[in-house]
Design a protein around this motif. Structure first.
Motif, PDB file in Angstrom:
ATOM      1  N   GLU A 154      -3.634   9.105 -10.587  1.00  0.00           N
ATOM      2  CA  GLU A 154      -4.874   8.328 -10.608  1.00  0.00           C
ATOM      3  C   GLU A 154      -4.662   6.984 -11.314  1.00  0.00           C
ATOM      4  O   GLU A 154      -5.059   5.928 -10.804  1.00  0.00           O
ATOM      5  N   LYS A 155      -4.035   7.000 -12.497  1.00  0.00           N
ATOM      6  CA  LYS A 155      -3.758   5.755 -13.221  1.00  0.00           C
ATOM      7  C   LYS A 155      -2.809   4.870 -12.433  1.00  0.00           C
ATOM      8  O   LYS A 155      -2.970   3.645 -12.377  1.00  0.00           O
ATOM      9  N   PHE A 156      -1.810   5.485 -11.832  1.00  0.00           N
ATOM     10  CA  PHE A 156      -0.842   4.735 -11.046  1.00  0.00           C
ATOM     11  C   PHE A 156      -1.514   4.008  -9.890  1.00  0.00           C
ATOM     12  O   PHE A 156      -1.295   2.813  -9.669  1.00  0.00           O
ATOM     13  N   LEU A 157      -2.353   4.704  -9.144  1.00  0.00           N
ATOM     14  CA  LEU A 157      -3.010   4.099  -7.993  1.00  0.00           C
ATOM     15  C   LEU A 157      -4.033   3.036  -8.403  1.00  0.00           C
ATOM     16  O   LEU A 157      -4.239   2.061  -7.675  1.00  0.00           O
ATOM     17  N   ARG A 158      -4.629   3.193  -9.585  1.00  0.00           N
ATOM     18  CA  ARG A 158      -5.494   2.127 -10.099  1.00  0.00           C
ATOM     19  C   ARG A 158      -4.692   0.862 -10.365  1.00  0.00           C
ATOM     20  O   ARG A 158      -5.146  -0.255 -10.088  1.00  0.00           O
ATOM     21  N   GLU A 159      -3.482   1.031 -10.912  1.00  0.00           N
ATOM     22  CA  GLU A 159      -2.609  -0.121 -11.162  1.00  0.00           C
ATOM     23  C   GLU A 159      -2.161  -0.768  -9.851  1.00  0.00           C
ATOM     24  O   GLU A 159      -2.077  -1.993  -9.748  1.00  0.00           O
ATOM     25  N   VAL A 160      -1.874   0.048  -8.857  1.00  0.00           N
ATOM     26  CA  VAL A 160      -1.508  -0.482  -7.538  1.00  0.00           C
ATOM     27  C   VAL A 160      -2.631  -1.354  -7.000  1.00  0.00           C
ATOM     28  O   VAL A 160      -2.407  -2.486  -6.545  1.00  0.00           O
ATOM     29  N   ARG A 161      -3.850  -0.866  -7.058  1.00  0.00           N
ATOM     30  CA  ARG A 161      -4.988  -1.638  -6.565  1.00  0.00           C
ATOM     31  C   ARG A 161      -5.206  -2.900  -7.400  1.00  0.00           C
ATOM     32  O   ARG A 161      -5.614  -3.931  -6.877  1.00  0.00           O
ATOM     33  N   ARG A 162      -4.936  -2.833  -8.693  1.00  0.00           N
ATOM     34  CA  ARG A 162      -5.125  -4.003  -9.560  1.00  0.00           C
ATOM     35  C   ARG A 162      -4.185  -5.144  -9.183  1.00  0.00           C
ATOM     36  O   ARG A 162      -4.592  -6.305  -9.104  1.00  0.00           O
ATOM     37  N   VAL A 163      -2.904  -4.832  -8.942  1.00  0.00           N
ATOM     38  CA  VAL A 163      -1.924  -5.900  -8.689  1.00  0.00           C
ATOM     39  C   VAL A 163      -1.985  -6.426  -7.253  1.00  0.00           C
ATOM     40  O   VAL A 163      -1.502  -7.527  -6.979  1.00  0.00           O
ATOM     41  N   LEU A 164      -2.590  -5.658  -6.339  1.00  0.00           N
ATOM     42  CA  LEU A 164      -2.708  -6.107  -4.954  1.00  0.00           C
ATOM     43  C   LEU A 164      -3.794  -7.176  -4.827  1.00  0.00           C
ATOM     44  O   LEU A 164      -4.851  -7.083  -5.448  1.00  0.00           O
ATOM     45  N   ARG A 165      -3.540  -8.179  -4.009  1.00  0.00           N
ATOM     46  CA  ARG A 165      -4.600  -9.136  -3.672  1.00  0.00           C
ATOM     47  C   ARG A 165      -5.605  -8.445  -2.748  1.00  0.00           C
ATOM     48  O   ARG A 165      -5.279  -7.435  -2.089  1.00  0.00           O
ATOM     49  N   PRO A 166      -6.829  -8.960  -2.667  1.00  0.00           N
ATOM     50  CA  PRO A 166      -7.786  -8.394  -1.693  1.00  0.00           C
ATOM     51  C   PRO A 166      -7.211  -8.441  -0.278  1.00  0.00           C
ATOM     52  O   PRO A 166      -6.688  -9.468   0.157  1.00  0.00           O
ATOM     53  N   GLY A 167      -7.267  -7.329   0.416  1.00  0.00           N
ATOM     54  CA  GLY A 167      -6.690  -7.244   1.758  1.00  0.00           C
ATOM     55  C   GLY A 167      -5.220  -6.904   1.778  1.00  0.00           C
ATOM     56  O   GLY A 167      -4.632  -6.749   2.859  1.00  0.00           O
ATOM     57  N   GLY A 168      -4.602  -6.778   0.592  1.00  0.00           N
ATOM     58  CA  GLY A 168      -3.198  -6.373   0.514  1.00  0.00           C
ATOM     59  C   GLY A 168      -3.035  -4.890   0.794  1.00  0.00           C
ATOM     60  O   GLY A 168      -4.020  -4.142   0.884  1.00  0.00           O
ATOM     61  N   ALA A 169      -1.796  -4.434   0.933  1.00  0.00           N
ATOM     62  CA  ALA A 169      -1.552  -3.054   1.372  1.00  0.00           C
ATOM     63  C   ALA A 169      -0.544  -2.333   0.484  1.00  0.00           C
ATOM     64  O   ALA A 169       0.397  -2.936  -0.045  1.00  0.00           O
ATOM     65  N   TYR A 170      -0.762  -1.045   0.352  1.00  0.00           N
ATOM     66  CA  TYR A 170       0.129  -0.139  -0.379  1.00  0.00           C
ATOM     67  C   TYR A 170       0.815   0.774   0.634  1.00  0.00           C
ATOM     68  O   TYR A 170       0.158   1.520   1.360  1.00  0.00           O
ATOM     69  N   TYR A 171       2.153   0.706   0.691  1.00  0.00           N
ATOM     70  CA  TYR A 171       2.947   1.520   1.608  1.00  0.00           C
ATOM     71  C   TYR A 171       3.591   2.661   0.826  1.00  0.00           C
ATOM     72  O   TYR A 171       4.152   2.452  -0.253  1.00  0.00           O
ATOM     73  N   PHE A 172       3.577   3.863   1.417  1.00  0.00           N
ATOM     74  CA  PHE A 172       4.083   5.034   0.712  1.00  0.00           C
ATOM     75  C   PHE A 172       4.830   5.960   1.666  1.00  0.00           C
ATOM     76  O   PHE A 172       4.538   6.025   2.866  1.00  0.00           O
ATOM     77  N   MET A 173       5.799   6.670   1.116  1.00  0.00           N
ATOM     78  CA  MET A 173       6.500   7.768   1.788  1.00  0.00           C
ATOM     79  C   MET A 173       6.852   8.765   0.694  1.00  0.00           C
ATOM     80  O   MET A 173       7.643   8.458  -0.197  1.00  0.00           O
ATOM     81  N   GLU A 174       6.234   9.952   0.735  1.00  0.00           N
ATOM     82  CA  GLU A 174       6.328  10.893  -0.377  1.00  0.00           C
ATOM     83  C   GLU A 174       6.538  12.318   0.111  1.00  0.00           C
ATOM     84  O   GLU A 174       5.962  12.718   1.128  1.00  0.00           O
ATOM     85  N   HIS A 175       7.331  13.090  -0.640  1.00  0.00           N
ATOM     86  CA  HIS A 175       7.365  14.527  -0.357  1.00  0.00           C
ATOM     87  C   HIS A 175       6.213  15.190  -1.096  1.00  0.00           C
ATOM     88  O   HIS A 175       5.784  14.719  -2.164  1.00  0.00           O
ATOM     89  N   VAL A 176       5.688  16.258  -0.512  1.00  0.00           N
ATOM     90  CA  VAL A 176       4.500  16.926  -1.052  1.00  0.00           C
ATOM     91  C   VAL A 176       4.678  18.441  -0.960  1.00  0.00           C
ATOM     92  O   VAL A 176       5.677  18.935  -0.433  1.00  0.00           O
ATOM     93  N   VAL A 177       3.688  19.146  -1.466  1.00  0.00           N
ATOM     94  CA  VAL A 177       3.714  20.608  -1.408  1.00  0.00           C
ATOM     95  C   VAL A 177       3.572  21.073   0.051  1.00  0.00           C
ATOM     96  O   VAL A 177       2.903  20.428   0.859  1.00  0.00           O
ATOM     97  N   ASP A 178       4.210  22.189   0.352  1.00  0.00           N
ATOM     98  CA  ASP A 178       4.109  22.759   1.700  1.00  0.00           C
ATOM     99  C   ASP A 178       2.835  23.597   1.824  1.00  0.00           C
ATOM    100  O   ASP A 178       2.131  23.843   0.839  1.00  0.00           O
TER     101      ASP A 178
END
Length: 244
Positions: A154-178
């Motif tokens: 949650e804190k991490f994604l808040r920081e991602v949104r903070r540093v992005l300009r309006p209309g900017g994008a966050y790209y991700f590729m993650e392993h998760v639980v099955d």
């Protein structure tokens, strides 16, 4: 959590007792921080071979988020050895953030091998606190195999949104639980405590898509896949991008 999972977890912990003892004494983190970049150098070669087509697909529209100048300003968090550099468009301005300073020499080797990029700087910081990066200063944030190990998604994604300009994008590729009905989920639960220590805080059982859905992005494009990886435990993946 079932009795079988708890019993097998105990067996794994007993078998790997020296590692847990070093962690209790406060020594394991130092060892892991030194060792992990060497492991990741080898692992990312294999990962890129097996996931290269998915990465090319994921990053195919990066340039669409470039600012008025036409130059894409990109921040990669949890950059590691720079394994994603070759997938970025020419002229891209790249800033890297990673909490482990031991990645620096590996990162600069990747910089030297990817002259099509304009490298800006390497910032040693946790993803949950990127105060050295200005608010609204980047077009794109990229993270691959990072949400599994941050202390707080949650804190991490808040920081991602903070540093992005309006209309900017966050790209991700993650392993998760099955899925809970699978044997893979069973073994992810059994092995997670030892896995977490060996792989520098990596968690096998995170439902990271839920954090992304709740992060407040204006648009989210997310896909679930079984990745074509040799390591069965990390085959369940999500990938996509989210727009601020």
């Amino acid at each position: 959590m079932t009795l079988a999972v708890l019993a097998l977890r105990l067996v794994v912990i007993i078998l790997s007792f020296p590692m847990f003892l070093l962690n209790f004494l406060g020594l394991w983190s130092w060892i892991c921080k030194k060792w992990f970049p060497y492991f990741l150098t080898r692992f990312t070669v294999t990962y890129n071979e097996q996931m290269g087509s998915k990465k090319r697909e994921l990053f195919s529209n990066l340039q669409e988020f470039a600012g008025p100048s036409g130059k894409l300003s990109l921040l990669e968090v949890g950059c590691g050895t720079g394994a994603n550099f070759k997938f970025y468009p020419p002229g891209c301005r790249v800033t890297c953030v990673d909490p482990n300073p031991n990645f620096e020499k590996f990162l600069f080797k990747s910089v030297a091998e990817n002259r099509h990029l304009q490298f800006e700087r390497f910032v040693v910081a946790a993803g949950e606190d990127m105060s050295q990066v200005d608010e609204g200063s980047v077009d794109v944030v990229v993270c691959t195999l990072v949400l599994c190990s941050v202390q707080s998604q949650e804190k991490f994604l808040r920081e991602v949104r903070r540093v992005l300009r309006p209309g900017g994008a966050y790209y991700f590729m993650e392993h998760v639980v099955d899925e809970r009905s699978t044997w893979n989920f069973f073994w992810q639960q059994v092995l997670e405590p030892a896995w977490n220590l060996v792989f520098d805080g990596c968690c096998l059982t995170r439902e990271s898509w839920k954090s992304l859905e709740q992060a407040g992005f204006s648009k989210l494009r997310l896909q679930h896949i079984q990745a074509p990886l040799s390591w069965v435990l990390v085959r369940p993946h999500i990938y996509g991008f989210a727009v601020k």
